[in-house]
Design an enzyme around this catalytic site. Structure first.
Site, short mmCIF file in Angstrom:
data_model
loop_
_atom_site.label_atom_id
_atom_site.label_comp_id
_atom_site.label_asym_id
_atom_site.label_seq_id
_atom_site.Cartn_x
_atom_site.Cartn_y
_atom_site.Cartn_z
N ASP A 165 43.94 40.82 36.56
CA ASP A 165 42.93 39.77 36.45
C ASP A 165 42.41 39.54 35.04
OD1 ASP A 165 42.72 38.89 39.16
OD2 ASP A 165 41.75 40.77 39.65
N ASP A 199 47.32 35.00 44.00
CA ASP A 199 46.25 34.78 43.03
C ASP A 199 46.75 34.96 41.58
OD1 ASP A 199 45.74 36.09 45.48
OD2 ASP A 199 43.67 36.52 44.96
#
Ligand code: GLY
Length: 395
Positions: A116, A181
């Site tokens: 991330d 994602d």
């Protein structure tokens, strides 16, 4: 405020009714009253945030839940929202707050233990760099990108999402999990190749996008949430969900991440297969039999108790933002659907009154139902993509 929202609704609805490919690309600035509403609400949130030098993530038990200062995948979104407000208003107060808050996590640019870092630094320092050309922001982005590409496996040709040696991920028996994602981390990499001239970042991004395209999707363009790979052979070990209802269902935010991800891949590469993929995902979302009439999906397109299931405003906001970009590249006309979502999100049902909702903009998002976390709450990333969509739509 009701009057303001009614005005906006009428405005967007009338635009939708006469919408066509040409006028979808000609919009004025964000409606002044809506902007003033957003300004007032986020001024309250920023002031709370600066008091404690913390980044708001969501609401828990009636209180703001702040990002974990050691690491939080959502920490880039609030500074990113402030950069967007600076872009729209030119008011230095947003720039100052964004700089102060993103400085809180600058050290996380060295983190190589999850994927991330791409999300975090593109939304914060990346948006800051695009607006200010501050050289020190660019250096932070480069370090973050270098950390991210350490997670690329040349056999699998993908970036590993999570480590599997600790936390709840260690209990699942995975070897190399990649979640949909992860497509969102590619924007930092493409951007870095553009601003540094070094192709090493975009090569990783393209390889990852191609592997995901091959393994994550079903024939109807819906996607699995997580693919686990064998790092020795590159073979797929299993296809599962982590935040959706079940392995074979379609987690709503995951569909939106994929849509946004392939749209941005097309932006940087002009590779037609990415455009086709984004169009396919858009069609899946827009025509889904379980999509409610207001365009805001339930948290999973096959959640078991539809229509008595929580909606996910974050999935809708980021789909709207992605579709506004896709509309520029595609022959399809997404404008009516985009305006339906933005009208819904700007209505009393989803947009909070000033001073309510712990000063977040949108109500009714879902973090993760299987983890029992963040159910029917505000989320900083729902607000981020809502503002991004409003700005994109106003261009
Ligand atoms: N990337 C985590 C989520 O969408 O919840």
């Amino acid at each position: 405020m009701k009057t303001l929202k009614q005005i906006l609704l009428v405005l967007i609805c009338s635009i939708s009714l006469i919408s066509c490919k040409t006028n979808s690309q000609k919009k004025g600035p964000i409606d002044k009253e809506l902007l003033s509403h957003i300004d007032k609400q986020l001024t309250l949130l920023v002031s709370k945030s600066l008091e404690g030098k913390s980044i708001p993530r969501t609401v828990k038990d009636g209180e703001i839940r702040w990002s974990n200062p050691n690491w939080d995948w959502t920490e880039g979104f609030f500074p990113g929202t402030l950069w967007y407000l600076y872009k729209t208003t030119n008011d230095e107060k947003w720039k100052d707050a964004a700089e102060q808050l993103q400085a809180q996590f600058e050290d996380h640019k060295y983190k190589t233990t999850q994927h991330d870092v791409g999300f975090v630094f593109n939304c914060s320092y990346g948006n800051g760099y695009r607006l200010t050309k501050n050289e020190s922001f660019k250096q932070v982005m480069i370090t973050a990108g270098d950390s991210l590409i350490t997670r690329f496996n040349p056999v699998i040709k993908a970036i590993q999402s999570w480590d599997v040696d600790k936390g709840w991920q260690a209990e699942r028996g995975w070897k190399f999990p990649v979640i949909i994602d992860n497509m969102m981390n590619l924007e930092l990499l493409f951007e870095l190749s553009k601003i540094t001239g070094d192709p090493k970042y975009s090569k990783v991004a393209i390889a990852h996008a191609n592997t995901t395209l091959k393994n994550h999707f079903r024939d109807d363009y819906s996607s699995f949430h997580m693919i686990d790979y064998d790092p020795e052979t590159g073979n797929v070990r299993s296809k599962q969900t982590v935040q959706g209802y079940k392995n074979e269902s379609s987690w709503s935010r995951g569909q939106s991440w994929g849509l946004y991800g392939y749209t941005l891949c097309y932006r940087y590469t002009k590779d037609e297969k990415y455009l086709k993929q984004a169009e396919g995902i858009a069609k899946y979302i827009m025509n889904h039999k379980n999509l409610p009439a207001d365009g805001i999906p339930y948290w999973d397109y096959y959640a078991p108790n539809i229509p008595n299931e929580p909606r996910d405003a974050s999935a809708a906001a980021l789909a709207a933002s992605a579709l506004i970009e896709l509309d520029k590249y595609s022959k399809e006309n997404y404008a009516p659907f985009i305006d339906k979502i933005l009208t819904s999100l700007s209505s009393d049902k989803y947009l909070a009154e000033v001073g309510e909702n712990n000063f977040f903009l949108l109500k009714h998002s879902v973090g993760s139902i299987p983890h029992g976390e963040e159910i029917d709450v505000p989320l900083n990333y729902a607000d981020y993509y809502y503002i991004e969509a409003l700005i994109r739509r106003s261009k």
